[in-house]
Design a protein around this motif. Structure first.
Motif, mmCIF file in Angstrom:
data_model
loop_
_atom_site.group_PDB
_atom_site.id
_atom_site.type_symbol
_atom_site.label_atom_id
_atom_site.label_comp_id
_atom_site.label_asym_id
_atom_site.label_seq_id
_atom_site.Cartn_x
_atom_site.Cartn_y
_atom_site.Cartn_z
ATOM 1 N N SER A 138 0.817 -1.209 0.000
ATOM 2 C CA SER A 138 0.000 0.000 0.000
ATOM 3 C C SER A 138 0.853 1.264 0.000
ATOM 4 O O SER A 138 0.389 2.324 -0.399
ATOM 5 C CB SER A 138 -0.951 0.008 1.195
ATOM 6 O OG SER A 138 -0.228 0.085 2.398
ATOM 7 N N LEU A 139 2.114 1.144 0.438
ATOM 8 C CA LEU A 139 3.010 2.301 0.432
ATOM 9 C C LEU A 139 3.842 2.407 -0.849
ATOM 10 O O LEU A 139 4.581 3.372 -1.018
ATOM 11 C CB LEU A 139 3.950 2.234 1.638
ATOM 12 C CG LEU A 139 3.280 2.427 2.993
ATOM 13 C CD1 LEU A 139 4.289 2.167 4.107
ATOM 14 C CD2 LEU A 139 2.688 3.803 3.123
ATOM 15 N N ALA A 140 3.723 1.433 -1.747
ATOM 16 C CA ALA A 140 4.517 1.432 -2.977
ATOM 17 C C ALA A 140 4.368 2.724 -3.785
ATOM 18 O O ALA A 140 5.378 3.270 -4.247
ATOM 19 C CB ALA A 140 4.184 0.209 -3.819
ATOM 20 N N PRO A 141 3.167 3.257 -3.987
ATOM 21 C CA PRO A 141 3.072 4.516 -4.740
ATOM 22 C C PRO A 141 3.824 5.670 -4.059
ATOM 23 O O PRO A 141 4.417 6.508 -4.731
ATOM 24 C CB PRO A 141 1.571 4.801 -4.783
ATOM 25 C CG PRO A 141 0.925 3.485 -4.609
ATOM 26 C CD PRO A 141 1.840 2.723 -3.695
ATOM 27 N N LEU A 142 3.806 5.702 -2.733
ATOM 28 C CA LEU A 142 4.524 6.747 -2.015
ATOM 29 C C LEU A 142 6.027 6.622 -2.249
ATOM 30 O O LEU A 142 6.719 7.614 -2.462
ATOM 31 C CB LEU A 142 4.218 6.660 -0.521
ATOM 32 C CG LEU A 142 4.872 7.701 0.368
ATOM 33 C CD1 LEU A 142 4.370 9.099 0.022
ATOM 34 C CD2 LEU A 142 4.600 7.395 1.821
ATOM 35 N N PHE A 143 6.529 5.380 -2.250
ATOM 36 C CA PHE A 143 7.955 5.149 -2.507
ATOM 37 C C PHE A 143 8.344 5.541 -3.926
ATOM 38 O O PHE A 143 9.478 5.917 -4.182
ATOM 39 C CB PHE A 143 8.331 3.693 -2.261
ATOM 40 C CG PHE A 143 8.207 3.267 -0.823
ATOM 41 C CD1 PHE A 143 8.484 4.139 0.214
ATOM 42 C CD2 PHE A 143 7.811 1.989 -0.512
ATOM 43 C CE1 PHE A 143 8.371 3.748 1.542
ATOM 44 C CE2 PHE A 143 7.704 1.570 0.810
ATOM 45 C CZ PHE A 143 7.988 2.462 1.832
ATOM 46 N N LYS A 144 7.389 5.471 -4.854
ATOM 47 C CA LYS A 144 7.653 5.849 -6.242
ATOM 48 C C LYS A 144 7.552 7.359 -6.455
ATOM 49 O O LYS A 144 7.793 7.846 -7.543
ATOM 50 C CB LYS A 144 6.675 5.149 -7.180
ATOM 51 C CG LYS A 144 6.917 3.676 -7.312
ATOM 52 C CD LYS A 144 5.927 3.073 -8.296
ATOM 53 C CE LYS A 144 6.203 1.616 -8.525
ATOM 54 N NZ LYS A 144 5.256 1.038 -9.491
ATOM 55 N N ILE A 170 4.696 9.196 -6.010
ATOM 56 C CA ILE A 170 3.356 9.611 -6.424
ATOM 57 C C ILE A 170 2.633 10.164 -5.206
ATOM 58 O O ILE A 170 2.518 9.496 -4.192
ATOM 59 C CB ILE A 170 2.576 8.425 -7.019
ATOM 60 C CG1 ILE A 170 3.306 7.883 -8.243
ATOM 61 C CG2 ILE A 170 1.161 8.835 -7.369
ATOM 62 C CD1 ILE A 170 2.732 6.598 -8.782
ATOM 63 N N SER A 171 2.157 11.389 -5.295
ATOM 64 C CA SER A 171 1.477 12.002 -4.159
ATOM 65 C C SER A 171 -0.036 11.826 -4.274
ATOM 66 O O SER A 171 -0.572 11.595 -5.359
ATOM 67 C CB SER A 171 1.812 13.486 -4.074
ATOM 68 O OG SER A 171 1.189 14.179 -5.115
ATOM 69 N N VAL A 172 -0.697 11.940 -3.145
ATOM 70 C CA VAL A 172 -2.157 11.832 -3.116
ATOM 71 C C VAL A 172 -2.775 12.982 -3.894
ATOM 72 O O VAL A 172 -3.739 12.809 -4.632
ATOM 73 C CB VAL A 172 -2.661 11.822 -1.658
ATOM 74 C CG1 VAL A 172 -4.171 11.857 -1.609
ATOM 75 C CG2 VAL A 172 -2.128 10.614 -0.928
ATOM 76 N N LYS A 173 -2.236 14.159 -3.742
ATOM 77 C CA LYS A 173 -2.791 15.344 -4.412
ATOM 78 C C LYS A 173 -2.725 15.211 -5.930
ATOM 79 O O LYS A 173 -3.612 15.675 -6.627
ATOM 80 C CB LYS A 173 -2.028 16.592 -3.972
ATOM 81 C CG LYS A 173 -2.193 16.876 -2.502
ATOM 82 C CD LYS A 173 -3.101 18.034 -2.310
ATOM 83 C CE LYS A 173 -3.146 18.345 -0.833
ATOM 84 N NZ LYS A 173 -4.438 18.755 -0.427
ATOM 85 N N SER A 174 -1.669 14.566 -6.455
ATOM 86 C CA SER A 174 -1.547 14.449 -7.904
ATOM 87 C C SER A 174 -2.555 13.475 -8.495
ATOM 88 O O SER A 174 -2.890 13.557 -9.666
ATOM 89 C CB SER A 174 -0.136 13.997 -8.289
ATOM 90 O OG SER A 174 0.093 12.652 -7.891
ATOM 91 N N LYS A 175 -3.057 12.555 -7.687
ATOM 92 C CA LYS A 175 -4.008 11.560 -8.176
ATOM 93 C C LYS A 175 -5.448 11.864 -7.807
ATOM 94 O O LYS A 175 -6.341 11.106 -8.140
ATOM 95 C CB LYS A 175 -3.644 10.174 -7.626
ATOM 96 C CG LYS A 175 -2.380 9.601 -8.197
ATOM 97 C CD LYS A 175 -2.594 9.261 -9.643
ATOM 98 C CE LYS A 175 -1.390 8.557 -10.215
ATOM 99 N NZ LYS A 175 -1.575 8.216 -11.596
ATOM 100 N N SER A 176 -5.694 12.943 -7.089
ATOM 101 C CA SER A 176 -7.060 13.227 -6.651
ATOM 102 C C SER A 176 -7.663 14.349 -7.486
ATOM 103 O O SER A 176 -7.070 15.400 -7.653
ATOM 104 C CB SER A 176 -7.081 13.597 -5.168
ATOM 105 O OG SER A 176 -6.397 14.791 -4.948
ATOM 106 N N ASP A 177 -8.851 14.068 -8.013
ATOM 107 C CA ASP A 177 -9.585 15.089 -8.747
ATOM 108 C C ASP A 177 -11.062 14.719 -8.776
ATOM 109 O O ASP A 177 -11.433 13.569 -8.608
ATOM 110 C CB ASP A 177 -9.055 15.266 -10.166
ATOM 111 C CG ASP A 177 -9.069 13.980 -10.977
ATOM 112 O OD1 ASP A 177 -9.323 12.911 -10.390
ATOM 113 O OD2 ASP A 177 -8.831 14.046 -12.190
ATOM 114 N N GLY A 178 -11.906 15.689 -8.930
ATOM 115 C CA GLY A 178 -13.335 15.461 -9.038
ATOM 116 C C GLY A 178 -13.944 14.877 -7.772
ATOM 117 O O GLY A 178 -13.686 15.343 -6.667
ATOM 118 N N VAL A 179 -14.731 13.840 -7.944
ATOM 119 C CA VAL A 179 -15.448 13.214 -6.838
ATOM 120 C C VAL A 179 -14.489 12.548 -5.865
ATOM 121 O O VAL A 179 -14.742 12.478 -4.664
ATOM 122 C CB VAL A 179 -16.463 12.180 -7.389
ATOM 123 C CG1 VAL A 179 -17.180 11.468 -6.261
ATOM 124 C CG2 VAL A 179 -17.452 12.853 -8.310
#
Length: 74
Positions: free
Chosen positions: A41-47, A49-58
């Protein structure tokens, strides 16, 4: 949640309660799976990738925060 579902499934199939499962070698299995799932579950963080960059819309991060808070109250 995964551990809870696995414990219930083993209890339904074998009839062993949680204490019996832990006594029969279930604790190391549980710890190994907890570490693996946590790292996955932490793999994207290690890469990077931030939460803000993947969050949009709903599915925006602010909406998810409020949805989580509401779920805890219900």
């Amino acid at each position: 949640m995964t551990g809870f579902v696995a414990a219930i499934a083993v209890e339904l199939v074998r009839g062993d309660d949680l204490v019996a499962q832990l006594a029969n070698g279930g604790l190391p299995w549980f710890m190994e799976n907890s570490v693996i799932l946590s790292l996955a579950s932490l793999a994207p963080l290690f890469k990077g990738i931030s939460v803000k960059s993947k969050s949009d819309g709903v599915m925006a991060s602010g909406a998810e925060m409020w949805n989580g808070r509401l779920a805890m109250l219900v």
